[in-house]
Design an enzyme around this catalytic site. Sequence first.
Site, PDB file in Angstrom:
ATOM      1  N   ASP A 152     -11.358 -10.079   5.551  1.00  0.00           N
ATOM      2  CA  ASP A 152     -12.341 -10.297   4.796  1.00  0.00           C
ATOM      3  C   ASP A 152     -12.723 -11.705   4.748  1.00  0.00           C
ATOM      4  O   ASP A 152     -13.982 -11.853   4.924  1.00  0.00           O
ATOM      5  CB  ASP A 152     -12.863  -9.939   3.457  1.00  0.00           C
ATOM      6  CG  ASP A 152     -13.271  -8.501   3.418  1.00  0.00           C
ATOM      7  OD1 ASP A 152     -13.019  -7.768   4.230  1.00  0.00           O
ATOM      8  OD2 ASP A 152     -13.882  -8.116   2.348  1.00  0.00           O
ATOM      9  N   ASP A 177      -1.585 -19.010   1.578  1.00  0.00           N
ATOM     10  CA  ASP A 177      -3.000 -19.885   1.025  1.00  0.00           C
ATOM     11  C   ASP A 177      -2.971 -20.738   2.326  1.00  0.00           C
ATOM     12  O   ASP A 177      -4.159 -20.486   2.179  1.00  0.00           O
ATOM     13  CB  ASP A 177      -2.304 -20.072  -0.383  1.00  0.00           C
ATOM     14  CG  ASP A 177      -0.444 -21.038   0.128  1.00  0.00           C
ATOM     15  OD1 ASP A 177      -0.116 -20.422   0.936  1.00  0.00           O
ATOM     16  OD2 ASP A 177      -1.040 -21.545  -0.843  1.00  0.00           O
ATOM     17  N   LYS A 202       4.719 -15.373   3.366  1.00  0.00           N
ATOM     18  CA  LYS A 202       4.905 -15.810   1.927  1.00  0.00           C
ATOM     19  C   LYS A 202       5.899 -16.351   1.982  1.00  0.00           C
ATOM     20  O   LYS A 202       6.736 -15.745   0.403  1.00  0.00           O
ATOM     21  CB  LYS A 202       4.153 -15.396   1.089  1.00  0.00           C
ATOM     22  CG  LYS A 202       3.328 -16.234  -0.196  1.00  0.00           C
ATOM     23  CD  LYS A 202       2.570 -16.972  -0.407  1.00  0.00           C
ATOM     24  CE  LYS A 202       3.281 -18.331  -1.938  1.00  0.00           C
ATOM     25  NZ  LYS A 202       1.832 -19.275  -1.849  1.00  0.00           N
ATOM     26  N   TYR A 257       0.583  -1.084   0.070  1.00  0.00           N
ATOM     27  CA  TYR A 257       0.082   0.147  -0.231  1.00  0.00           C
ATOM     28  C   TYR A 257       0.625   1.450   0.535  1.00  0.00           C
ATOM     29  O   TYR A 257       0.618   2.454  -0.128  1.00  0.00           O
ATOM     30  CB  TYR A 257      -1.067   0.180   0.949  1.00  0.00           C
ATOM     31  CG  TYR A 257      -2.084  -0.563   0.945  1.00  0.00           C
ATOM     32  CD1 TYR A 257      -2.372  -2.545   0.969  1.00  0.00           C
ATOM     33  CD2 TYR A 257      -3.201  -0.471   1.411  1.00  0.00           C
ATOM     34  CE1 TYR A 257      -2.953  -3.199   1.089  1.00  0.00           C
ATOM     35  CE2 TYR A 257      -4.636  -0.822   1.530  1.00  0.00           C
ATOM     36  CZ  TYR A 257      -4.505  -2.293   1.346  1.00  0.00           C
ATOM     37  OH  TYR A 257      -5.501  -3.788   1.320  1.00  0.00           O
ATOM     38  N   ASP A 260      -5.962  -7.595   4.649  1.00  0.00           N
ATOM     39  CA  ASP A 260      -7.353  -7.039   4.005  1.00  0.00           C
ATOM     40  C   ASP A 260      -7.710  -8.490   3.426  1.00  0.00           C
ATOM     41  O   ASP A 260      -9.044  -8.248   3.919  1.00  0.00           O
ATOM     42  CB  ASP A 260      -5.960  -5.904   3.285  1.00  0.00           C
ATOM     43  CG  ASP A 260      -7.750  -5.935   2.346  1.00  0.00           C
ATOM     44  OD1 ASP A 260      -8.709  -5.397   3.225  1.00  0.00           O
ATOM     45  OD2 ASP A 260      -7.342  -5.664   1.466  1.00  0.00           O
TER      46      ASP A 260
END
Length: 332
Positions: free
Chosen positions: A225, A197, A165, A119, A221
């Site tokens: 969700d 993942d 990751k 970001y 982020d």
Amino acid sequence: MLRVACLPGDGIGPEVAAVAIDVLRALPLDVEVEEHTFGGAAILADETPLPEATLAACREADAVVLGAVGLPELEGAPVRPEQGLIELRRALDVYANLRPATGPEIDLLIVRELVGGLYYGASGRRPDGSAFDTCEYTPRAIERVARRAFELAGARRGRLTSVDKVNVLETSRLWRETVVRVATDYPGVELEHMLVDTAGLNLVQTPGRFDVILTENTFGDILSDVAAGTCGGLGLSASASLGDGPPGVFEPVHGSAPDIAGLGIANPAAMLRSVALLLRHAAEEPELATALEQAVDGALAETPTVDLGGSATTAEFAESVLGRLGAAASLR
Ligand code: NAD
Ligand code: IPM
Ligand code: MN
């Protein structure tokens, strides 16, 4: 006195922020709430999503209550509402974003690094037509959010899952090294590492296995969700963005929901749970926070909103919460 800057924003943001203000004013709390323009609404009025006066008011406040930003007509425009949110987080240095998710047998807390990574990295277009975004992290940026997550885990069930990751990304190797180093200061917390993942899969299949999840900005982020989806949807998910001191930013995980904006059916529970986080983390009023959370739970059980399969409007849900708060003897 608690000074709250309220940034309603766009879409359903003002609809749920209005409920937050009503509830804050109904509580036995010495509070002053001032509204300021922000997001798409501010772009249309002032050509900037974060006007200087708004940022100055936030800096002087004890806490910021934020609705949501985003207008479909500004998606992909050169100046976008979301830039205001990203700049506000950076300006206030609210680096630790707490996103709890609860449900039957699920009680987890995502701690999302909020002011670094993709970001905030260099980005742009090149003459050859290509585009780039870069992900960068410093050891210090990882360390401070990791410390916050270890402290929170120590006060909960003592389990921390650091998500990265590491099999692909250099920033993830730095992330893991740093978290492992910080862990030596928190021997009471059990640390595990998980690839992002796999974390997505486990949040859907076995969410009850998690206590605190620590992760970087973009992964957090997306995973928040996912966790919201596992726990009843975005209408329920709250967040608190905290730095080393006030003001924190208290905002729902959801966005401006253009598909239901203006219909009066937005679920204000996520916003109200964010206000409860404000009461706990900014106002040091843990009893009021619990009372508000219980009032929201009661309203969810008896007057569910449309997103939950019920029929309550935003206003009816708000009335239900206010009624329960008024009835709570502890508040009299
Ligand atoms: P969204 O979170 O706004 O909505 C996703 C879905 O969830 C929609 O179907 C919406 O109706 C539903 N929903 C969300 N909140 C709800 C609520 N309180 N009650 C009932 N239903 C609710 O995501 P989106 O549609 O992908 O994004 C819309 C805009 O919001 C975009 O411009 C995006 O950039 C912005 N956004 C802002 C924030 C923020 O301000 N923090 C967060 C996410 C997205
Ligand atoms: C969130 C939102 C924001 C983010 C957007 C609107 C910039 O999705 O708070 O989760 O990606 O952080
Ligand atoms: Mn998001």
